[in-house]
Scaffold this motif. Structure first.
Motif, PDB file in Angstrom:
ATOM      1  N   ALA A 145       0.833  -1.210   0.000  1.00 40.92           N
ATOM      2  CA  ALA A 145       0.000   0.000   0.000  1.00 40.92           C
ATOM      3  C   ALA A 145       0.863   1.253   0.000  1.00 40.92           C
ATOM      4  O   ALA A 145       0.546   2.238  -0.683  1.00 40.92           O
ATOM      5  CB  ALA A 145      -0.928  -0.004   1.221  1.00 40.92           C
ATOM      6  N   MET A 146       1.964   1.227   0.744  1.00 40.19           N
ATOM      7  CA  MET A 146       2.871   2.373   0.767  1.00 40.19           C
ATOM      8  C   MET A 146       3.446   2.649  -0.617  1.00 40.19           C
ATOM      9  O   MET A 146       3.622   3.808  -1.001  1.00 40.19           O
ATOM     10  CB  MET A 146       4.008   2.148   1.775  1.00 40.19           C
ATOM     11  N   GLN A 147       3.728   1.581  -1.344  1.00 37.44           N
ATOM     12  CA  GLN A 147       4.267   1.733  -2.690  1.00 37.44           C
ATOM     13  C   GLN A 147       3.180   2.180  -3.670  1.00 37.44           C
ATOM     14  O   GLN A 147       3.381   3.099  -4.471  1.00 37.44           O
ATOM     15  CB  GLN A 147       4.882   0.406  -3.155  1.00 37.44           C
ATOM     16  N   CYS A 180       9.361  -2.696   5.096  1.00 35.14           N
ATOM     17  CA  CYS A 180       8.852  -1.320   4.948  1.00 35.14           C
ATOM     18  C   CYS A 180       9.889  -0.204   5.038  1.00 35.14           C
ATOM     19  O   CYS A 180       9.552   0.951   4.757  1.00 35.14           O
ATOM     20  CB  CYS A 180       7.781  -1.048   6.016  1.00 35.14           C
ATOM     21  N   LEU A 181      11.133  -0.515   5.436  1.00 35.68           N
ATOM     22  CA  LEU A 181      12.086   0.566   5.676  1.00 35.68           C
ATOM     23  C   LEU A 181      12.254   1.474   4.464  1.00 35.68           C
ATOM     24  O   LEU A 181      12.210   2.703   4.585  1.00 35.68           O
ATOM     25  CB  LEU A 181      13.448   0.005   6.104  1.00 35.68           C
ATOM     26  N   GLU A 182      12.430   0.894   3.294  1.00 33.91           N
ATOM     27  CA  GLU A 182      12.640   1.726   2.107  1.00 33.91           C
ATOM     28  C   GLU A 182      11.421   2.596   1.812  1.00 33.91           C
ATOM     29  O   GLU A 182      11.549   3.724   1.333  1.00 33.91           O
ATOM     30  CB  GLU A 182      12.979   0.866   0.893  1.00 33.91           C
ATOM     31  N   HIS A 183      10.235   2.099   2.132  1.00 32.61           N
ATOM     32  CA  HIS A 183       9.017   2.874   1.890  1.00 32.61           C
ATOM     33  C   HIS A 183       8.861   4.002   2.922  1.00 32.61           C
ATOM     34  O   HIS A 183       8.350   5.073   2.593  1.00 32.61           O
ATOM     35  CB  HIS A 183       7.798   1.957   1.928  1.00 32.61           C
ATOM     36  N   ALA A 187       8.692   7.886   1.953  1.00 30.64           N
ATOM     37  CA  ALA A 187       7.613   8.769   2.414  1.00 30.64           C
ATOM     38  C   ALA A 187       8.181  10.058   3.002  1.00 30.64           C
ATOM     39  O   ALA A 187       7.659  11.152   2.757  1.00 30.64           O
ATOM     40  CB  ALA A 187       6.750   8.047   3.449  1.00 30.64           C
ATOM     41  N   LEU A 188       9.261   9.942   3.762  1.00 33.10           N
ATOM     42  CA  LEU A 188       9.909  11.138   4.314  1.00 33.10           C
ATOM     43  C   LEU A 188      10.445  12.031   3.204  1.00 33.10           C
ATOM     44  O   LEU A 188      10.323  13.254   3.265  1.00 33.10           O
ATOM     45  CB  LEU A 188      11.046  10.732   5.257  1.00 33.10           C
ATOM     46  N   ASP A 189      11.034  11.424   2.187  1.00 38.94           N
ATOM     47  CA  ASP A 189      11.600  12.197   1.079  1.00 38.94           C
ATOM     48  C   ASP A 189      10.508  12.845   0.226  1.00 38.94           C
ATOM     49  O   ASP A 189      10.638  13.992  -0.204  1.00 38.94           O
ATOM     50  CB  ASP A 189      12.458  11.292   0.191  1.00 38.94           C
ATOM     51  N   ARG A 190       9.446  12.097  -0.021  1.00 40.57           N
ATOM     52  CA  ARG A 190       8.409  12.557  -0.948  1.00 40.57           C
ATOM     53  C   ARG A 190       7.467  13.583  -0.309  1.00 40.57           C
ATOM     54  O   ARG A 190       6.909  14.436  -0.997  1.00 40.57           O
ATOM     55  CB  ARG A 190       7.619  11.359  -1.466  1.00 40.57           C
TER      56      ARG A 190
END
Length: 258
Positions: A35-37, A71-74, A78-81
């Motif tokens: 869902a995060m992706q 989930c770490l990469e997501h 999210a922080l970057d986006r």
């Protein structure tokens, strides 16, 4: 869906811990990662996921490792986006801190993963954008930094150096100083946790930052000396070539006169 899952694990006791296990067994973490992706541009979905993952990860080393893996990469994305979204920055940083909150070997392994994912750089970005205007972001930043450089961790030295290279100390010092000054002007007592965490991090990072600054200074000085030496050698070479040319020219002139 994420908020419904959060309600099942929010709280303390055996029921919440049992629900954590059942949620993981049902494959919910993998679905959350998907869902995060899939909805990476939706601030609402990202915030809902973060709000769900925080209680899922609390005081559960296996769940912390599982969430890190899936989930770490997501979370980083999210922080970057969504850098302008204060709630996402706050909850994302809190979650990163919760994932490494513990003293087991698994927590050190997660610390390494977060350092490799450049979490300190994300903290600096959040502080630069929101640290002086939002106390929640400041608190979340201090929290994740403090658990990253936990003094009984086997990655303590590596974490300190990573924070120094990311420029954490100067940004943090400026932000905490402004926080204290703002509360003095308002005649309000500052949050003791923010002040004590800031003081701890300054104490830990200052000698590392000084050592790093010296290394950078000597490296720059060596580079300048190298450039200077190269310029001198080049000048000598050019001078030697010019002198040889002049000598050859004089010899040719003398031969022509004879």
């Amino acid at each position: 869906g994420c908020l419904a899952l959060m309600s099942l694990v929010r709280g303390e006791g055996e029921v919440c811990q049992s629900n954590q296990w059942h949620i993981a067994k049902a494959g919910a973490i993998e679905v959350i990662a998907q869902a995060m992706q899939a909805f990476r541009h939706s601030a609402m979905v990202q915030l809902s996921v973060l709000l769900c993952l925080i209680p899922l990860a609390l005081e559960n080393a296996m769940m912390q490792a599982h969430i890190t893996q899936e989930c770490l990469e997501h979370i980083i994305a999210a922080l970057d986006r969504h850098q302008g979204e204060v709630d996402i920055q706050t909850k994302g940083l809190v979650l990163l801190g919760v994932l490494i909150q513990g003293d087991d070997a698994v927590h050190d392994a997660i610390r390494v993963r977060e350092l490799e994912a450049a979490v300190p750089r994300r903290v600096v970005a959040a502080l630069c954008q929101h640290g002086t205007s939002n106390d929640d972001v400041l608190w979340a930043s201090l929290f994740v930094l403090a658990v990253l450089v936990r003094d009984n961790s086997c990655v303590f030295e590596r974490a300190k150096e990573a924070l120094a290279w990311a420029g954490v100390m100067r940004v943090l010092q400026s932000t905490v100083d402004q926080y204290k000054h703002r509360h003095e002007l308002d005649n309000v007592e500052p949050d003791e946790m923010i002040v004590s965490a800031g003081d701890y991090l300054m104490h830990v990072l200052e000698p590392v930052q000084q050592h790093l600054d010296r290394r950078k200074y000597f490296a720059a000085a060596a580079a300048c000396l190298g450039l200077t030496a190269g310029a001198v050698l080049l000048a000598k070479r050019l001078w030697g070539t010019s002198s040889s040319a002049d000598s050859s020219s004089s010899s040719s002139s003398s031969s022509s006169s004879s």
